[in-house]
Design a protein around this motif. Sequence first.
Motif, PDB file in Angstrom:
ATOM      1  N   GLY A  19       0.794  -1.228   0.000  1.00 40.91           N
ATOM      2  CA  GLY A  19       0.000   0.000   0.000  1.00 40.91           C
ATOM      3  C   GLY A  19       0.819   1.265   0.000  1.00 40.91           C
ATOM      4  O   GLY A  19       0.286   2.367   0.014  1.00 40.91           O
ATOM      5  N   ARG A  20       2.165   1.122  -0.049  1.00 36.05           N
ATOM      6  CA  ARG A  20       3.049   2.282  -0.025  1.00 36.05           C
ATOM      7  C   ARG A  20       3.425   2.675  -1.453  1.00 36.05           C
ATOM      8  O   ARG A  20       3.818   1.837  -2.253  1.00 36.05           O
ATOM      9  CB  ARG A  20       4.322   1.950   0.748  1.00 36.05           C
ATOM     10  N   VAL A  21       3.312   3.974  -1.767  1.00 33.86           N
ATOM     11  CA  VAL A  21       3.662   4.482  -3.086  1.00 33.86           C
ATOM     12  C   VAL A  21       4.718   5.563  -2.931  1.00 33.86           C
ATOM     13  O   VAL A  21       4.591   6.453  -2.084  1.00 33.86           O
ATOM     14  CB  VAL A  21       2.418   5.048  -3.813  1.00 33.86           C
ATOM     15  N   LEU A  22       5.762   5.501  -3.752  1.00 35.08           N
ATOM     16  CA  LEU A  22       6.808   6.511  -3.783  1.00 35.08           C
ATOM     17  C   LEU A  22       6.743   7.215  -5.127  1.00 35.08           C
ATOM     18  O   LEU A  22       6.826   6.567  -6.175  1.00 35.08           O
ATOM     19  CB  LEU A  22       8.186   5.862  -3.599  1.00 35.08           C
ATOM     20  N   LEU A  23       6.566   8.522  -5.102  1.00 34.80           N
ATOM     21  CA  LEU A  23       6.537   9.329  -6.316  1.00 34.80           C
ATOM     22  C   LEU A  23       7.852  10.078  -6.429  1.00 34.80           C
ATOM     23  O   LEU A  23       8.329  10.665  -5.448  1.00 34.80           O
ATOM     24  CB  LEU A  23       5.405  10.349  -6.260  1.00 34.80           C
ATOM     25  N   SER A  24       8.446  10.091  -7.630  1.00 39.05           N
ATOM     26  CA  SER A  24       9.658  10.861  -7.862  1.00 39.05           C
ATOM     27  C   SER A  24       9.630  11.392  -9.287  1.00 39.05           C
ATOM     28  O   SER A  24       8.762  11.032 -10.080  1.00 39.05           O
ATOM     29  CB  SER A  24      10.902  10.003  -7.621  1.00 39.05           C
ATOM     30  N   GLY A  25      10.583  12.243  -9.602  1.00 38.58           N
ATOM     31  CA  GLY A  25      10.639  12.854 -10.922  1.00 38.58           C
ATOM     32  C   GLY A  25      10.520  14.361 -10.789  1.00 38.58           C
ATOM     33  O   GLY A  25      10.745  14.917  -9.708  1.00 38.58           O
ATOM     34  N   SER A  26      10.174  15.018 -11.876  1.00 40.07           N
ATOM     35  CA  SER A  26      10.036  16.471 -11.827  1.00 40.07           C
ATOM     36  C   SER A  26       8.826  16.924 -12.624  1.00 40.07           C
ATOM     37  O   SER A  26       8.434  16.298 -13.602  1.00 40.07           O
ATOM     38  CB  SER A  26      11.303  17.144 -12.360  1.00 40.07           C
ATOM     39  N   VAL A  27       8.236  18.007 -12.156  1.00 49.72           N
ATOM     40  CA  VAL A  27       7.071  18.611 -12.808  1.00 49.72           C
ATOM     41  C   VAL A  27       7.303  20.112 -12.894  1.00 49.72           C
ATOM     42  O   VAL A  27       8.253  20.653 -12.336  1.00 49.72           O
ATOM     43  CB  VAL A  27       5.765  18.307 -12.039  1.00 49.72           C
ATOM     44  N   ARG A  28       6.410  20.818 -13.579  1.00 43.37           N
ATOM     45  CA  ARG A  28       6.581  22.245 -13.823  1.00 43.37           C
ATOM     46  C   ARG A  28       6.015  23.144 -12.742  1.00 43.37           C
ATOM     47  O   ARG A  28       6.324  24.322 -12.711  1.00 43.37           O
ATOM     48  CB  ARG A  28       5.931  22.607 -15.162  1.00 43.37           C
ATOM     49  N   SER A  29       5.154  22.615 -11.854  1.00 40.77           N
ATOM     50  CA  SER A  29       4.513  23.495 -10.876  1.00 40.77           C
ATOM     51  C   SER A  29       4.100  22.731  -9.624  1.00 40.77           C
ATOM     52  O   SER A  29       4.000  21.497  -9.628  1.00 40.77           O
ATOM     53  CB  SER A  29       3.264  24.135 -11.486  1.00 40.77           C
ATOM     54  N   TRP A  30       3.853  23.515  -8.551  1.00 41.01           N
ATOM     55  CA  TRP A  30       3.346  22.921  -7.313  1.00 41.01           C
ATOM     56  C   TRP A  30       1.990  22.273  -7.557  1.00 41.01           C
ATOM     57  O   TRP A  30       1.662  21.254  -6.957  1.00 41.01           O
ATOM     58  CB  TRP A  30       3.231  23.978  -6.214  1.00 41.01           C
ATOM     59  N   ALA A  31       1.180  22.856  -8.440  1.00 37.86           N
ATOM     60  CA  ALA A  31      -0.144  22.295  -8.731  1.00 37.86           C
ATOM     61  C   ALA A  31      -0.017  20.899  -9.340  1.00 37.86           C
ATOM     62  O   ALA A  31      -0.778  19.990  -8.988  1.00 37.86           O
ATOM     63  CB  ALA A  31      -0.918  23.212  -9.669  1.00 37.86           C
ATOM     64  N   ARG A  33       2.525  18.847  -8.899  1.00 36.60           N
ATOM     65  CA  ARG A  33       3.038  17.986  -7.827  1.00 36.60           C
ATOM     66  C   ARG A  33       1.896  17.527  -6.929  1.00 36.60           C
ATOM     67  O   ARG A  33       1.761  16.354  -6.604  1.00 36.60           O
ATOM     68  CB  ARG A  33       4.086  18.751  -7.019  1.00 36.60           C
ATOM     69  N   LYS A  34       1.050  18.473  -6.546  1.00 37.46           N
ATOM     70  CA  LYS A  34      -0.105  18.175  -5.678  1.00 37.46           C
ATOM     71  C   LYS A  34      -1.090  17.255  -6.390  1.00 37.46           C
ATOM     72  O   LYS A  34      -1.635  16.319  -5.782  1.00 37.46           O
ATOM     73  CB  LYS A  34      -0.777  19.488  -5.262  1.00 37.46           C
ATOM     74  N   ALA A  35      -1.336  17.509  -7.679  1.00 36.41           N
ATOM     75  CA  ALA A  35      -2.267  16.671  -8.437  1.00 36.41           C
ATOM     76  C   ALA A  35      -1.770  15.230  -8.516  1.00 36.41           C
ATOM     77  O   ALA A  35      -2.558  14.289  -8.398  1.00 36.41           O
ATOM     78  CB  ALA A  35      -2.469  17.243  -9.840  1.00 36.41           C
ATOM     79  N   ALA A  36      -0.459  15.047  -8.689  1.00 33.32           N
ATOM     80  CA  ALA A  36       0.102  13.687  -8.738  1.00 33.32           C
ATOM     81  C   ALA A  36      -0.092  12.981  -7.402  1.00 33.32           C
ATOM     82  O   ALA A  36      -0.501  11.818  -7.352  1.00 33.32           O
ATOM     83  CB  ALA A  36       1.584  13.751  -9.093  1.00 33.32           C
ATOM     84  N   GLU A  37       0.174  13.700  -6.315  1.00 37.88           N
ATOM     85  CA  GLU A  37       0.002  13.106  -4.986  1.00 37.88           C
ATOM     86  C   GLU A  37      -1.463  12.771  -4.716  1.00 37.88           C
ATOM     87  O   GLU A  37      -1.778  11.682  -4.220  1.00 37.88           O
ATOM     88  CB  GLU A  37       0.523  14.052  -3.910  1.00 37.88           C
ATOM     89  N   ASP A  38      -2.353  13.691  -5.052  1.00 37.74           N
ATOM     90  CA  ASP A  38      -3.780  13.447  -4.836  1.00 37.74           C
ATOM     91  C   ASP A  38      -4.266  12.239  -5.634  1.00 37.74           C
ATOM     92  O   ASP A  38      -5.052  11.430  -5.134  1.00 37.74           O
ATOM     93  CB  ASP A  38      -4.602  14.683  -5.217  1.00 37.74           C
ATOM     94  N   THR A  39      -3.785  12.107  -6.869  1.00 38.40           N
ATOM     95  CA  THR A  39      -4.167  10.968  -7.706  1.00 38.40           C
ATOM     96  C   THR A  39      -3.697   9.664  -7.072  1.00 38.40           C
ATOM     97  O   THR A  39      -4.442   8.684  -7.010  1.00 38.40           O
ATOM     98  CB  THR A  39      -3.580  11.115  -9.121  1.00 38.40           C
ATOM     99  N   ALA A  40      -2.457   9.646  -6.576  1.00 34.78           N
ATOM    100  CA  ALA A  40      -1.929   8.435  -5.934  1.00 34.78           C
ATOM    101  C   ALA A  40      -2.740   8.095  -4.689  1.00 34.78           C
ATOM    102  O   ALA A  40      -3.079   6.935  -4.454  1.00 34.78           O
ATOM    103  CB  ALA A  40      -0.459   8.635  -5.577  1.00 34.78           C
ATOM    104  N   ILE A  53       8.647  14.329  -5.615  1.00 37.65           N
ATOM    105  CA  ILE A  53       8.648  15.053  -6.886  1.00 37.65           C
ATOM    106  C   ILE A  53       9.208  16.449  -6.656  1.00 37.65           C
ATOM    107  O   ILE A  53       8.855  17.119  -5.687  1.00 37.65           O
ATOM    108  CB  ILE A  53       7.222  15.130  -7.465  1.00 37.65           C
ATOM    109  N   VAL A  54      10.082  16.885  -7.567  1.00 36.96           N
ATOM    110  CA  VAL A  54      10.653  18.224  -7.484  1.00 36.96           C
ATOM    111  C   VAL A  54      10.033  19.127  -8.544  1.00 36.96           C
ATOM    112  O   VAL A  54       9.536  18.656  -9.565  1.00 36.96           O
ATOM    113  CB  VAL A  54      12.188  18.200  -7.633  1.00 36.96           C
ATOM    114  N   ILE A  55      10.066  20.430  -8.271  1.00 37.92           N
ATOM    115  CA  ILE A  55       9.563  21.421  -9.219  1.00 37.92           C
ATOM    116  C   ILE A  55      10.744  21.893 -10.053  1.00 37.92           C
ATOM    117  O   ILE A  55      11.766  22.301  -9.516  1.00 37.92           O
ATOM    118  CB  ILE A  55       8.950  22.634  -8.475  1.00 37.92           C
ATOM    119  N   SER A  56      10.596  21.846 -11.373  1.00 35.82           N
ATOM    120  CA  SER A  56      11.664  22.252 -12.266  1.00 35.82           C
ATOM    121  C   SER A  56      11.081  22.935 -13.498  1.00 35.82           C
ATOM    122  O   SER A  56      10.240  22.362 -14.179  1.00 35.82           O
ATOM    123  CB  SER A  56      12.475  21.038 -12.698  1.00 35.82           C
TER     124      SER A  56
END
Length: 64
Positions: A19-31, A33-40, A53-56
């Motif tokens: 049940g544990r999920v680790l998200l990594s990588g990079s996205v363009r905005s905090w929104a 990043r939050k959307a990816a976490e909410d989806t998971a 996930i980092v913002i880049s």
Amino acid sequence: FLRDAEVDAKAIHVEADGGRVLLSGSVRSWAERKAAEDTARRTPGVTTVENRIVISVTSQGAPS
């Protein structure tokens, strides 16, 4: 993630262990990043999400 228009799924890596999920990588905005976490978190069976996930501004798919 592929169904969520706010998330660039190609730039996000997902690892799952039970049940544990680790998200990594990079996205363009905090929104994104939050959307990816909410989806998971909404995924059935997921109990814990660790969001690394980092913002880049030069993340995959963004103009450089």
